[in-house]
Write an enzyme that holds these catalytic residues in place. Sequence first.
Site, PDB file in Angstrom:
ATOM      1  N   GLU A  65      19.917  61.014  50.111  1.00 59.88           N
ATOM      2  CA  GLU A  65      18.467  61.178  50.261  1.00 59.88           C
ATOM      3  C   GLU A  65      18.057  62.493  49.609  1.00 59.88           C
ATOM      4  OE1 GLU A  65      17.140  60.756  54.306  1.00 59.88           O
ATOM      5  OE2 GLU A  65      17.704  58.650  54.383  1.00 59.88           O
TER       6      GLU A  65
ATOM      7  N   LYS B 228      16.591  51.011  64.058  1.00 57.83           N
ATOM      8  CA  LYS B 228      15.722  50.535  62.972  1.00 57.83           C
ATOM      9  C   LYS B 228      16.037  49.076  62.659  1.00 57.83           C
ATOM     10  CE  LYS B 228      15.104  54.658  60.051  1.00 57.83           C
ATOM     11  NZ  LYS B 228      15.239  55.122  58.654  1.00 57.83           N
TER      12      LYS B 228
ATOM     13  N   PHE C 175      13.965  55.210  70.574  1.00 55.15           N
ATOM     14  CA  PHE C 175      14.904  56.221  70.072  1.00 55.15           C
ATOM     15  C   PHE C 175      14.140  57.429  69.542  1.00 55.15           C
ATOM     16  CE2 PHE C 175      14.559  55.854  65.383  1.00 55.15           C
ATOM     17  CZ  PHE C 175      13.786  54.709  65.288  1.00 55.15           C
ATOM     18  N   GLY C 176      14.883  58.424  69.095  1.00 54.81           N
ATOM     19  CA  GLY C 176      14.305  59.585  68.409  1.00 54.81           C
ATOM     20  C   GLY C 176      13.150  60.223  69.166  1.00 54.81           C
TER      21      GLY C 176
ATOM     22  N   LYS D 297       6.002  48.177  71.006  1.00 52.08           N
ATOM     23  CA  LYS D 297       6.082  49.226  69.967  1.00 52.08           C
ATOM     24  C   LYS D 297       6.039  48.578  68.583  1.00 52.08           C
ATOM     25  CE  LYS D 297       9.027  52.643  67.769  1.00 52.08           C
ATOM     26  NZ  LYS D 297      10.371  53.176  67.561  1.00 52.08           N
TER      27      LYS D 297
ATOM     28  N   ASP E 150      12.619  54.926  55.027  1.00 52.33           N
ATOM     29  CA  ASP E 150      12.663  56.335  55.386  1.00 52.33           C
ATOM     30  C   ASP E 150      11.438  56.604  56.245  1.00 52.33           C
ATOM     31  OD1 ASP E 150      14.090  58.740  55.215  1.00 52.33           O
ATOM     32  OD2 ASP E 150      12.597  59.562  53.839  1.00 52.33           O
TER      33      ASP E 150
ATOM     34  N   GLY F 231      21.746  53.368  58.512  1.00 50.82           N
ATOM     35  CA  GLY F 231      22.793  53.794  59.431  1.00 50.82           C
ATOM     36  C   GLY F 231      22.267  53.824  60.852  1.00 50.82           C
TER      37      GLY F 231
END
Length: 190
Positions: free
Chosen positions: A36, A12, A141-142, A165, A65, A8
């Site tokens: 999950e 990624k 992100f994140g 990255k 994950d 989602g």
Amino acid sequence: MALIFVTGNHHKFKEASEIAIQHGIEIEHRNIPYVEIQADKLEDVIRLGIQQACALLNGPCFAEDSGLFIQAFKGFPGPYSNFVFRTLGNDGILKLMVDETNRRAEFKSAVGYCEPGLKPKVFTGGVEGNITLEARGTLGFGFDPIFVPTGEDGRTFAEMPAGEKNKLSHRARAIEAFFRWFKQRKTVDR
Ligand code: ITT
């Protein structure tokens, strides 16, 4: 036929796509909401998740994950990284660590692959680094703005262009391992 990446998270998918191109593999994005489980290890979470996604899709697919494991917090947020990012965010993590001198952390990734009639395969990758004192950078992100990978020039992941990255990251390492296995396996199967 394109290989399906169940996620989602479009960041990624973008990162995985760049690696896939280098391997001559075509991947396709599918957002199938699999459950999950709660577990300490990413490998255990993804193993059950990908089995479920594969059954729902009734076809080959992979998923990933990942999480940030902070040493001073004995690995927290680890498998709960998505929830912690949405609730505490980077500012919250930095506040929790304000008096903390041990800033070591590791990003970890577990990629799961499954196809009908096959036991799921899991591939892992990690990258060690340090949590910054303040957030830096706008890319990625994140937790990227608060994570500096070890052995580089001190920039956070959010200060590095995607290609850079993608040479160092936990996800790149796990996905590389999976694609290498996948290509060699396809050759053996033919
Ligand atoms: P899926 O649909 O693929 O599960 P997700 O975002 O929910 O997407 P995870 O459950 O693996 O993914 O959650 C991991 C969280 O850890 C993610 O939401 C980010 O907040 C953080 N994270 C993982 N990899 C990261 C990276 O490369 N850079 C920054 N933060 C990352």
